[in-house]
Design a protein around this motif. Structure first.
Motif, short mmCIF file in Angstrom:
data_model
loop_
_atom_site.label_atom_id
_atom_site.label_comp_id
_atom_site.label_asym_id
_atom_site.label_seq_id
_atom_site.Cartn_x
_atom_site.Cartn_y
_atom_site.Cartn_z
N LEU A 42 3.73 10.38 2.34
CA LEU A 42 2.74 9.47 1.77
C LEU A 42 1.40 9.59 2.48
N LEU A 44 -6.81 4.66 -1.18
CA LEU A 44 -6.07 3.85 -2.14
C LEU A 44 -5.84 2.44 -1.60
N SER A 50 -6.99 9.36 -1.28
CA SER A 50 -6.07 9.51 -0.14
C SER A 50 -5.33 8.20 0.07
N PHE A 51 -4.39 8.22 0.98
CA PHE A 51 -3.61 7.01 1.25
C PHE A 51 -4.51 5.86 1.68
N ARG A 66 1.18 4.05 -3.13
CA ARG A 66 1.00 5.49 -2.93
C ARG A 66 2.22 6.26 -3.43
N HIS A 107 0.84 -1.21 0.00
CA HIS A 107 0.00 0.00 0.00
C HIS A 107 0.87 1.25 0.00
#
Length: 397
Positions: A395, A289, A285-286, A234, A230
């Motif tokens: 991030l 995502l 957004s992180f 990002r 993840h």
């Protein structure tokens, strides 16, 4: 009168011929046309046949001995007959096994030569020593001649124990529809692009701390279990915004650069590979995502991904870290210009200033289409990904 057999001339430049092996010994009966010896000169080798039936009375030339063409090498005659040597071979007959003219009877009409086995001297010796019958061997040499390799093969066959269990044969099965699609796409990818792979290592020691700190919060808010993938995803999305050359494709001699990032995430299935697409990933957004990546991967593994879910990516990520692979060479997912490979992280000692600390390193492999961009901008993109992973606050915020 005994018949003289001479050393034939095997070539115009031949000075000497050598008896490789005698197939008969003194006192042995011989038949006309039967091979009594093998001779050679340099690379030429041939059998000497008996010009008449009778008994081998005398051998003048030993094995391994060389003599000029026309020299008598043996005599054939009646059993017990006395040999009277007469070294006056006729020039016109030089080069062939010769007999005294007065002792050569005219051939009888319809007379057939006895079949002989073509075999090299070395092969004949090996076969005799191994107790193999030369007329049962298969010759693979010129004109069906039995050579050393044929005897060795026969010896191995004789030595192999007979077994009622048959050797398993390779099995073939039709490729699945998914395998055919993958094979076709990967083959076309390599044929229709100029692919080059760069590698780099990112220190993710700090990132792992952020992962542990955010794990509970992410689980509560969106039900997502945060993984290194993840964070890498990002970082790739943010790097693509800074380096749009890698978010492009080469089509019909034009470079098409996309204003959006449709991120492909390779997912391994039991019978193949699919690449679900996270559309407009740059707008997420992180945590959004991460949620989209986890959801799309789950749907793909459950077989619930639609055709639209697997089309339209502009850049892809593939992770082989779970298999212990570090650096590797990903293949582009056409028509994309870039794909990022994530390897297995490992711990290693590293200096932080003057202090030696334990660090965790993440290998990264970027394959890009050299038709779209050169090595320098591709390296800049990879360096940006590395920097973002090593400074993970950028991030999240």
């Amino acid at each position: 009168m005994a018949v003289k057999v001479v050393m034939p001339k095997l070539g115009m430049a031949m000075k000497k011929g050598e008896v490789s092996v005698w197939n008969k010994k003194v006192g042995d009966p011989v038949e006309k046309g039967e091979s009594i010896a093998s001779i050679n000169s340099e690379k030429i080798e041939m059998d000497i046949e008996a010009p008449e039936s009778g008994t081998l009375l005398h051998i003048k030339v030993k094995e391994g001995e060389g003599v000029p063409p026309g020299t008598a090498i043996c005599y054939i005659g009646e059993n017990g007959e006395e040999v009277r040597e007469k070294e006056t071979p006729a020039p016109e007959n030089e080069g062939k096994p010769q007999a005294e003219p007065e002792n050569i009877p005219a051939p009888k009409a319809g007379q057939k030569r006895k079949h002989r086995v073509k075999i090299s001297p070395v092969a004949r010796k090996m076969a005799e020593k191994a107790g193999l019958k030369v007329d049962t061997l298969n010759g693979t040499g010129p004109g069906g001649r039995i050579v050393k390799a044929d005897v060795i093969k026969a010896m191995k066959t004789e030595a192999e124990p007979q077994s009622s269990v048959q050797t398993a044969q390779p099995e073939g099965k039709p490729a699945s529809a998914m395998r055919k699609v993958i094979a076709d796409r990967m083959h076309k990818s390599l044929q229709n692009s100029a692919q080059l792979t760069l590698t780099m290592k990112a220190d993710i020691t700090e990132l792992l701390k952020w992962q542990r700190q955010l794990a509970d919060s992410a689980k509560k808010r969106s039900g997502v279990k945060l993984t290194v993938t993840h964070f890498v995803s990002r970082a790739a999305v943010l790097a693509l915004k800074q380096h749009p050359e890698l978010n492009s494709s080469y089509q019909e001699e034009r470079i098409i650069t996309y204003p959006y990032v449709h991120l492909g995430m390779a997912v391994s299935l039991e019978n193949g590979l699919v690449v679900p697409v996270i559309r407009d990933a740059e707008k997420l957004s992180f945590l959004e995502l991460a949620d989209h990546i986890s959801t799309s991967a789950r749907r793909a593994r459950e077989g619930n991904a639609s055709g639209d879910d697997l089309r339209g990516s502009t850049f892809s990520i593939t992770n082989l870290g779970g298999y212990g692979v570090e650096h590797f060479t990903p293949i582009l997912n056409p028509p994309e210009a870039g794909i990022l490979g994530v390897g297995a992280s490992y711990e290693t000692p590293a200096f932080k200033g003057d202090e030696l600390v334990k660090s965790t390193i993440l290998p990264l492999s970027l394959t890009f289409d050299h038709r779209v961009c050169d090595g320098a901008p591709a390296a800049d993109f990879l360096k940006t990904v590395k920097t973002l992973l090593e400074e993970p606050a950028g991030l999240i915020l």
